[in-house]
Design an enzyme around this catalytic site. Structure first.
Site, PDB file in Angstrom:
ATOM      1  N   LYS A   1      -6.027 -40.758   4.595  1.00 23.55           N
ATOM      2  CA  LYS A   1      -7.358 -40.163   4.782  1.00 23.55           C
ATOM      3  C   LYS A   1      -7.165 -38.769   5.339  1.00 23.55           C
ATOM      4  O   LYS A   1      -6.174 -38.504   6.028  1.00 23.55           O
ATOM      5  CB  LYS A   1      -8.170 -40.993   5.785  1.00 23.55           C
ATOM      6  CG  LYS A   1      -9.658 -40.832   5.617  1.00 23.55           C
ATOM      7  CD  LYS A   1     -10.180 -41.808   4.593  1.00 23.55           C
ATOM      8  CE  LYS A   1     -11.634 -41.560   4.269  1.00 23.55           C
ATOM      9  NZ  LYS A   1     -12.177 -42.646   3.444  1.00 23.55           N
TER      10      LYS A   1
ATOM     11  N   ASP B   1     -15.345 -38.118   0.479  1.00 23.02           N
ATOM     12  CA  ASP B   1     -15.910 -39.012   1.503  1.00 23.02           C
ATOM     13  C   ASP B   1     -17.130 -38.247   2.022  1.00 23.02           C
ATOM     14  O   ASP B   1     -17.653 -37.381   1.303  1.00 23.02           O
ATOM     15  CB  ASP B   1     -14.871 -39.302   2.604  1.00 23.02           C
ATOM     16  CG  ASP B   1     -15.251 -40.491   3.490  1.00 23.02           C
ATOM     17  OD1 ASP B   1     -15.026 -41.634   3.084  1.00 23.02           O
ATOM     18  OD2 ASP B   1     -15.799 -40.265   4.596  1.00 23.02           O
TER      19      ASP B   1
HETATM   20  N1  GLU Z   1     -13.837 -42.308   0.607  1.00 20.19           N
HETATM   21  C1  GLU Z   1     -13.856 -43.498  -0.197  1.00 20.19           C
HETATM   22  C2  GLU Z   1     -13.462 -44.692   0.641  1.00 20.19           C
HETATM   23  O1  GLU Z   1     -13.748 -44.717   1.814  1.00 20.19           O
HETATM   24  C3  GLU Z   1     -13.094 -43.347  -1.499  1.00 20.19           C
HETATM   25  C4  GLU Z   1     -11.666 -42.951  -1.391  1.00 20.19           C
HETATM   26  C5  GLU Z   1     -11.004 -42.656  -2.726  1.00 20.19           C
HETATM   27  O2  GLU Z   1     -11.633 -42.758  -3.760  1.00 20.19           O
HETATM   28  O3  GLU Z   1      -9.824 -42.315  -2.683  1.00 20.19           O
HETATM   29  O4  GLU Z   1     -12.896 -45.651   0.191  1.00 20.19           O
END
Ligand code: GLU
Length: 459
Positions: free
Chosen positions: A114, A154
């Site tokens: 992340k 996100d």
């Molecule tokens: N931000 C999204 C999550 O919390 C998607 C992450 C992604 O697609 O890599 O899963």
């Protein structure tokens, strides 16, 4: 633990996972997994950097940039980028930690990561956002790649920001590759990716309803309280309506918009109107005073929907941000008749709220509420990101139907996996539904722990 930095959100996510493992029979059956838990809870790598950019007044602006490369046992690091003023290392470690197990539950080959920045997109011009994204990627591009680490969106990061970042990556690295997901349709994006998280939550809850009612009920006729009004909330709401349910609330960081009466629902058109103002980074409050909205909805500044719904709630879908359901709000949802709660957001419920839901499940049996954590219920977003990576690698584009049917299958498998694992390791008391939080945590954790063992990460 005393020499560890103070990271409240990360500690919360860690304790939530660890407590479900401790309270199950997992460590009795496999005591060696205690070591795996210790190892998996330290990120493989954290990159932290400076982002300097120029605002519209030609002034220097400085933000912090981060990428937490938490775990690569199952595949390249994978997870979104969050641009929000609250972003710090604790928040990104909690999100990265959750992402490891969520990604494992999709059944696809993705590790967990992340990243993001404390940059606040609100009140910024399009040019400022573009300049920020270019500067952010100028550093981040040194640390990512299609086989290394694949970020996505996100909170605060949509297709527009992904586009600016993709362009900068391509210029610096001289490489057109699937380094980001959530891309535009004409340049490598997957169909259904924008819809995937919201649709996926609803597909997951369909299985919960079917299982709990032995196939007697569905979304038809259900009153669904949703928080948030971003990507996840919008598409969850549209899918609920498509399936015959009523959406009785939406919200943003400034307040909640709820139906005035016990009848009716947000319409598709109203949701599209809200979606359009969100593209312009505006608040729901700006719509709330218009004749069209004020006659039908009540706007409560500074509030979340949960305690403000008029009439019964059947399903709650927190889809805004972390810790958006407190212990007291959990009790209020139960009192309003809510039988299903599934998180579109990551760590939407506080530990107090989870404790309230889980106690209710275990004691009230068939009359109880049933709780699904974000790492299972909202896995559809990253799952379709995984499908986007697969399409990019094979240089193909699947149809909407193809992607949607794969998403449905992944959500079904994710539900069944959590359910079966709960029955095996966290036997519910007689007549109670299995704990989806325990089952999903254990299923995700054991998959990652086994791969790490094979790689010699622990022994
Ligand atoms: N931000 C999204 C999550 O919390 C998607 C992450 C992604 O697609 O890599 O899963």
């Amino acid at each position: 633990m005393s020499n560890l930095p103070y990271e409240p959100e990360f500690e919360q996510a860690y304790k939530e996972l660890a407590s479900t493992l401790e309270n199950s029979t997992l460590f009795q059956k496999k005591p060696e997994y205690r070591k795996a838990l210790q190892v998996v809870s330290v990120p493989e790598r954290v990159v932290q950097f400076r982002v300097v950019w120029e605002d519209d007044n030609q002034q220097v602006q400085i933000n912090r940039g981060f990428r937490v490369q938490f775990n690569s046992a199952l595949g390249p690091y994978k997870g979104g980028l969050r641009f929000h003023p609250s972003v710090n290392l604790s928040i990104l470690k909690f999100l990265g930690f959750e992402q490891i197990f969520k990604n494992a539950l999709t059944g696809l080959n993705m590790g967990g990561g992340k990243g993001g920045s404390d940059f606040d997109p609100k009140g910024k011009s399009d040019n400022e956002i573009r300049r920020f994204c270019v500067s952010f990627m100028t550093e981040l591009c040194k640390h990512i790649g299609a086989d290394t680490d694949v970020p996505a969106g996100d909170i605060g990061v949509t297709g527009r920001e992904v586009g600016f970042m993709f362009g900068q990556y391509k210029k610096i690295r001289n490489s057109w590759e699937g380094v980001l997901t959530g891309k535009g349709g004409s340049w490598g994006g997957s169909l259904i990716r924008p819809e995937a998280t919201g649709y996926g939550v609803v597909y997951y809850v369909e299985h919960m309803i079917k299982y709990a009612t032995q196939g007697k009920e569905s979304f038809a006729g259900k009153r669904v309280a949703i928080s948030g009004s971003g990507n996840v909330a919008q598409y969850a709401a549209l899918k609920v309506i498509e399936l015959g349910g009523s959406v009785v609330s939406l919200s943003d960081s400034q307040g909640a918009l709820v139906l005035k009466g016990e009848e009716g629902s947000f319409t598709e058109e109203e949701i599209n109107t809200i979606a359009a103002i969100k593209v312009e980074r505006k608040q729901i409050s700006e719509l709330a005073n218009t004749e069209a909205f004020s006659s039908k909805f009540k706007y409560i500044p500074g509030a979340r929907p949960w305690t403000n719904i008029v009439g019964r709630i059947d399903v709650a879908l927190p889809s805004a941000t972390q810790n958006e359901v407190s212990g007291d709000e959990a009790k209020a949802l139960i009192a309003a008749g809510c039988k299903f709660i599934a998180e579109g957001s990551n760590m939407g419920s506080t530990q107090d709220a989870i404790d309230v839901f889980e106690a209710d499940r275990d004691t009230k049996k068939s009359e109880a509420i049933w709780y699904a954590p974000g790492k299972a219920a909202n896995a559809g977003g990253v799952a379709v990101s995984g499908l986007e990576m697969a399409q990019n690698s094979a240089r193909v584009n699947w149809t909407r139907e193809e992607v949607d049917s794969r998403l449905k299958k992944i959500m079904e498998d994710c539900f069944n996996n959590g359910l079966a694992t709960a029955k095996e390791y966290a036997t519910p008391s007689k007549g109670a539904l299995p704990s989806l939080v325990a089952g999903s945590n254990i299923a995700g954790f054991t998959k990652v722990a086994e791969a790490m063992k094979d790689h010699g990460d622990w022994w």
